[in-house]
Design a protein around this motif. Structure first.
Motif, PDB file in Angstrom:
ATOM      1  N   THR A  32      81.201  39.007  72.154  1.00  0.00           N
ATOM      2  CA  THR A  32      79.911  39.038  71.463  1.00  0.00           C
ATOM      3  C   THR A  32      79.169  40.298  71.862  1.00  0.00           C
ATOM      4  O   THR A  32      79.177  40.686  73.034  1.00  0.00           O
ATOM      5  N   ARG A  33      78.540  40.925  70.887  1.00  0.00           N
ATOM      6  CA  ARG A  33      77.746  42.129  71.144  1.00  0.00           C
ATOM      7  C   ARG A  33      76.264  41.886  70.895  1.00  0.00           C
ATOM      8  O   ARG A  33      75.472  42.825  70.912  1.00  0.00           O
ATOM      9  N   THR A  34      75.898  40.638  70.646  1.00  0.00           N
ATOM     10  CA  THR A  34      74.494  40.306  70.391  1.00  0.00           C
ATOM     11  C   THR A  34      74.017  39.256  71.387  1.00  0.00           C
ATOM     12  O   THR A  34      74.809  38.451  71.882  1.00  0.00           O
ATOM     13  N   ALA A  35      72.744  39.270  71.673  1.00  0.00           N
ATOM     14  CA  ALA A  35      72.161  38.293  72.594  1.00  0.00           C
ATOM     15  C   ALA A  35      72.058  36.938  71.900  1.00  0.00           C
ATOM     16  O   ALA A  35      71.762  36.859  70.707  1.00  0.00           O
ATOM     17  N   PRO A  36      72.334  35.854  72.617  1.00  0.00           N
ATOM     18  CA  PRO A  36      72.226  34.534  72.000  1.00  0.00           C
ATOM     19  C   PRO A  36      70.785  34.182  71.660  1.00  0.00           C
ATOM     20  O   PRO A  36      69.846  34.581  72.357  1.00  0.00           O
ATOM     21  N   ASP A  80      80.827  39.365  77.061  1.00  0.00           N
ATOM     22  CA  ASP A  80      80.103  40.557  76.633  1.00  0.00           C
ATOM     23  C   ASP A  80      80.919  41.795  76.967  1.00  0.00           C
ATOM     24  O   ASP A  80      82.058  41.706  77.447  1.00  0.00           O
ATOM     25  N   GLU A  81      80.341  42.964  76.708  1.00  0.00           N
ATOM     26  CA  GLU A  81      81.074  44.223  76.908  1.00  0.00           C
ATOM     27  C   GLU A  81      81.364  44.504  78.379  1.00  0.00           C
ATOM     28  O   GLU A  81      82.219  45.337  78.695  1.00  0.00           O
ATOM     29  N   ARG A  82      80.710  43.791  79.289  1.00  0.00           N
ATOM     30  CA  ARG A  82      80.959  43.947  80.725  1.00  0.00           C
ATOM     31  C   ARG A  82      81.961  42.921  81.249  1.00  0.00           C
ATOM     32  O   ARG A  82      82.208  42.865  82.446  1.00  0.00           O
ATOM     33  N   GLY A  83      82.515  42.104  80.356  1.00  0.00           N
ATOM     34  CA  GLY A  83      83.497  41.111  80.767  1.00  0.00           C
ATOM     35  C   GLY A  83      82.892  39.871  81.381  1.00  0.00           C
ATOM     36  O   GLY A  83      83.586  39.109  82.063  1.00  0.00           O
ATOM     37  N   ARG A  84      81.604  39.622  81.130  1.00  0.00           N
ATOM     38  CA  ARG A  84      80.943  38.440  81.671  1.00  0.00           C
ATOM     39  C   ARG A  84      81.035  37.298  80.660  1.00  0.00           C
ATOM     40  O   ARG A  84      80.888  37.495  79.453  1.00  0.00           O
ATOM     41  N   GLY A 122      73.162  30.948  67.633  1.00  0.00           N
ATOM     42  CA  GLY A 122      72.593  31.956  66.754  1.00  0.00           C
ATOM     43  C   GLY A 122      73.328  33.272  66.762  1.00  0.00           C
ATOM     44  O   GLY A 122      72.740  34.324  66.484  1.00  0.00           O
ATOM     45  N   LEU A 123      74.611  33.256  67.079  1.00  0.00           N
ATOM     46  CA  LEU A 123      75.381  34.495  67.073  1.00  0.00           C
ATOM     47  C   LEU A 123      76.743  34.280  66.433  1.00  0.00           C
ATOM     48  O   LEU A 123      77.269  33.161  66.410  1.00  0.00           O
ATOM     49  N   SER A 124      77.295  35.367  65.925  1.00  0.00           N
ATOM     50  CA  SER A 124      78.642  35.358  65.355  1.00  0.00           C
ATOM     51  C   SER A 124      79.508  36.281  66.201  1.00  0.00           C
ATOM     52  O   SER A 124      79.152  37.450  66.401  1.00  0.00           O
ATOM     53  N   PRO A 125      80.621  35.805  66.738  1.00  0.00           N
ATOM     54  CA  PRO A 125      81.454  36.648  67.590  1.00  0.00           C
ATOM     55  C   PRO A 125      81.952  37.884  66.848  1.00  0.00           C
ATOM     56  O   PRO A 125      82.260  37.824  65.650  1.00  0.00           O
ATOM     57  N   SER A 126      82.022  39.020  67.558  1.00  0.00           N
ATOM     58  CA  SER A 126      82.616  40.218  66.972  1.00  0.00           C
ATOM     59  C   SER A 126      84.139  40.116  66.983  1.00  0.00           C
ATOM     60  O   SER A 126      84.821  40.829  66.251  1.00  0.00           O
TER      61      SER A 126
END
Length: 207
Positions: free
Chosen positions: A151-155, A67-71, A115-119
């Motif tokens: 990823t910028r979206t929640a799974p 994620d945007e926090r590097g997690r 349920g997500l597509s990587p940015s």
């Protein structure tokens, strides 16, 4: 038994095969791409057959999304899965259909499971390993294509595939690893992907 290479269309499950598999409790029949030690395709084999001891070397992929926090996004495999149920692992793992590009398979399966597509999704090398799973007796003989991304979206996980998800820092991963079971292949693929992960997350990420 291994067979000759098969087109992606014939490798997918038919509705009748999938329904019969659910009725009997057996996994659906899916073909995997067998490879040699250099990653060259040499044939196909049914998924469960390829994982029975001593295992047949086959193509696989592993995805690490942040994620945007590097997690790092982890998933706990659903309890209903016949291979390594209920254990934690990296974001997504799987197998391309015969003839399917690993990158396409990684993007497809990440969406199907989570349920997500990587940015962003980028290749991160390959790793070859042989990991028996003591709980099931199955064997992972894999030539694994690694991918890292953002990823910028929640799974929104499929509960038949994923029991739980978690975003973790390196310290939180170490704590979880000390108290919960992880997949037999997790540390091998994580270590192999670390150079690309560090390039993606930067030195402050701690990976």
């Amino acid at each position: 038994m291994p067979t000759s290479p098969t087109s992606p269309a014939t490798a997918t499950d038919s509705p009748s095969t999938d329904s019969a598999s659910r009725a009997t409790g057996a996994p659906p029949e899916i073909l995997l791409e067998l490879v040699d030690e250099h990653g060259t395709t040499i044939g196909t084999a049914e998924k469960l057959t390829a994982h029975q001891a001593p295992g047949l070397l086959h193509r696989a992929f592993s995805v690490f999304l942040f994620d945007e926090r590097g997690r790092l996004l982890l998933q706990r495999r659903a309890l209903g899965k016949y291979h390594s149920p209920g254990v934690w692992s990296n974001t997504c793992c799987g197998h391309p259909y015969p003839g399917e590009a690993p990158f396409a398979a990684a993007a497809r399966r990440t969406h199907e499971e989570l349920g997500l597509s990587p940015s962003l999704l980028a290749e991160a090398g390959t790793v070859r390993y042989n990991h028996p799973d003591p709980a099931s007796g199955l064997v992972e003989q894999e030539y694994n294509h690694l991918f890292v991304g953002l990823t910028r979206t929640a799974p929104r996980p499929d509960p038949e595939e994923v029991g739980e998800t978690a975003f973790v820092t390196p310290a939180e991963l170490a704590e979880r690893d000390a108290s919960a079971p992880f997949s037999a292949w997790f540390h091998t693929v994580l270590d192999a992907a670390r150079p690309a992960i560090r390039e993606l997350t930067g030195p402050a990420g701690g990976w």
